[in-house]
Design a protein around this motif. Structure first.
Motif, PDB file in Angstrom:
ATOM      1  N   ILE A 136       0.812  -1.220   0.000  1.00  0.00           N
ATOM      2  CA  ILE A 136       0.000   0.000   0.000  1.00  0.00           C
ATOM      3  C   ILE A 136       0.846   1.271   0.000  1.00  0.00           C
ATOM      4  O   ILE A 136       0.363   2.329  -0.340  1.00  0.00           O
ATOM      5  N   ASP A 137       2.109   1.167   0.380  1.00  0.00           N
ATOM      6  CA  ASP A 137       2.993   2.326   0.439  1.00  0.00           C
ATOM      7  C   ASP A 137       3.882   2.335  -0.805  1.00  0.00           C
ATOM      8  O   ASP A 137       4.703   1.438  -1.004  1.00  0.00           O
ATOM      9  N   LYS A 138       3.711   3.335  -1.662  1.00  0.00           N
ATOM     10  CA  LYS A 138       4.428   3.404  -2.933  1.00  0.00           C
ATOM     11  C   LYS A 138       5.945   3.417  -2.734  1.00  0.00           C
ATOM     12  O   LYS A 138       6.685   2.755  -3.462  1.00  0.00           O
ATOM     13  N   GLU A 139       6.406   4.151  -1.739  1.00  0.00           N
ATOM     14  CA  GLU A 139       7.844   4.254  -1.479  1.00  0.00           C
ATOM     15  C   GLU A 139       8.426   2.910  -1.050  1.00  0.00           C
ATOM     16  O   GLU A 139       9.479   2.505  -1.520  1.00  0.00           O
ATOM     17  N   ARG A 140       7.726   2.195  -0.161  1.00  0.00           N
ATOM     18  CA  ARG A 140       8.209   0.891   0.322  1.00  0.00           C
ATOM     19  C   ARG A 140       8.240  -0.146  -0.803  1.00  0.00           C
ATOM     20  O   ARG A 140       9.176  -0.930  -0.899  1.00  0.00           O
ATOM     21  N   VAL A 141       7.212  -0.144  -1.655  1.00  0.00           N
ATOM     22  CA  VAL A 141       7.154  -1.094  -2.773  1.00  0.00           C
ATOM     23  C   VAL A 141       8.341  -0.860  -3.708  1.00  0.00           C
ATOM     24  O   VAL A 141       9.027  -1.800  -4.107  1.00  0.00           O
ATOM     25  N   GLY A 142       8.603   0.399  -4.041  1.00  0.00           N
ATOM     26  CA  GLY A 142       9.730   0.729  -4.902  1.00  0.00           C
ATOM     27  C   GLY A 142      11.065   0.384  -4.283  1.00  0.00           C
ATOM     28  O   GLY A 142      11.973  -0.097  -4.962  1.00  0.00           O
ATOM     29  N   GLU A 143      11.206   0.616  -2.987  1.00  0.00           N
ATOM     30  CA  GLU A 143      12.469   0.324  -2.297  1.00  0.00           C
ATOM     31  C   GLU A 143      12.737  -1.176  -2.234  1.00  0.00           C
ATOM     32  O   GLU A 143      13.856  -1.622  -2.477  1.00  0.00           O
ATOM     33  N   ILE A 144      11.711  -1.977  -1.925  1.00  0.00           N
ATOM     34  CA  ILE A 144      11.891  -3.435  -1.852  1.00  0.00           C
ATOM     35  C   ILE A 144      12.211  -3.985  -3.240  1.00  0.00           C
ATOM     36  O   ILE A 144      13.081  -4.855  -3.393  1.00  0.00           O
ATOM     37  N   ALA A 145      11.529  -3.491  -4.279  1.00  0.00           N
ATOM     38  CA  ALA A 145      11.817  -3.926  -5.651  1.00  0.00           C
ATOM     39  C   ALA A 145      13.255  -3.575  -6.028  1.00  0.00           C
ATOM     40  O   ALA A 145      13.953  -4.373  -6.661  1.00  0.00           O
ATOM     41  N   ALA A 146      13.725  -2.404  -5.628  1.00  0.00           N
ATOM     42  CA  ALA A 146      15.097  -1.990  -5.918  1.00  0.00           C
ATOM     43  C   ALA A 146      16.108  -2.852  -5.165  1.00  0.00           C
ATOM     44  O   ALA A 146      17.169  -3.184  -5.695  1.00  0.00           O
ATOM     45  N   GLN A 147      15.789  -3.244  -3.923  1.00  0.00           N
ATOM     46  CA  GLN A 147      16.687  -4.115  -3.158  1.00  0.00           C
ATOM     47  C   GLN A 147      16.793  -5.489  -3.811  1.00  0.00           C
ATOM     48  O   GLN A 147      17.883  -6.070  -3.868  1.00  0.00           O
ATOM     49  N   ILE A 148      15.665  -6.015  -4.315  1.00  0.00           N
ATOM     50  CA  ILE A 148      15.696  -7.317  -4.993  1.00  0.00           C
ATOM     51  C   ILE A 148      16.508  -7.200  -6.282  1.00  0.00           C
ATOM     52  O   ILE A 148      17.324  -8.070  -6.591  1.00  0.00           O
ATOM     53  N   ARG A 149      16.314  -6.122  -7.031  1.00  0.00           N
ATOM     54  CA  ARG A 149      17.047  -5.914  -8.279  1.00  0.00           C
ATOM     55  C   ARG A 149      18.542  -5.776  -8.018  1.00  0.00           C
ATOM     56  O   ARG A 149      19.367  -6.221  -8.809  1.00  0.00           O
TER      57      ARG A 149
END
Length: 179
Positions: A136-149
């Motif tokens: 639900i949090d746009k910033e958290r979703v982007g950060e987790i996706a970036a960490q996986i990448r």
């Protein structure tokens, strides 16, 4: 004056917005988010819309005006619809699978990489080469996706690695063979 900050934010049905002093609380069917307003920025609710106000005196006030409006709009969209980022894995034998509360990635290392999934994020793997990060949090979703990448970013010679869906990786020419 900020053009983004002036736009009113429509409150979607099923979403409840409350303001306590300098804290904006947004609650919807998917969850609850809070945001502390910076400095002299103020918020009011009128006619089922959220209006952001600022004195616009200093440069800092002007910069935080549009930012606050965007963050509140993202919170309203997050608790009603949610956000998601799609990642794709390229490489022979590379795959991903969700095991309990961790994401197991096999990326050609000598061991599988386990990524701990935070409680507020949901990760799905519909195919072994696709990872979907939702929340639900746009910033958290982007950060987790970036960490996986970041675990195995796409490399430019063969194109192997983890990339965002639709991301184009420009390939480089390798070493030229000598005669």
């Amino acid at each position: 004056m900020s053009r983004i900050g002036k736009k009113p934010i429509a409150i979607v049905s099923g979403v409840k917005v409350s303001i306590n002093n300098s804290e904006v609380c947004v609650e919807g069917q998917k969850g609850k988010l809070k945001y502390n307003l910076p400095g002299r920025i103020s918020v009011e609710i009128k006619d089922n819309q959220v209006l952001v106000r600022s004195p616009l005196q200093s440069r800092a006030d002007r910069s935080l005006y549009g930012l606050s409006r965007s963050l509140i709009a993202n919170m309203i969209k997050g608790v009603s619809e949610g956000y998601g980022k799609d990642l794709e894995i390229h490489g022979v034998g590379f795959r991903a699978a969700v095991q309990g509360s961790s994401l197991s990635l096999i990326l050609g290392f000598s061991h599988p990489v386990n990524f701990a999934v935070p409680a507020d994020i949901k990760i799905e793997t519909p195919k072994p080469t696709q990872v979907i990060v939702k929340g639900i949090d746009k910033e958290r979703v982007g950060e987790i996706a970036a960490q996986i990448r970041r675990i195995y970013p796409p490399e430019p010679y063969k194109g192997k690695g983890i990339r965002y869906l639709g991301e184009v990786v420009r390939k480089k020419v390798g070493k030229a063979a000598t005669k």
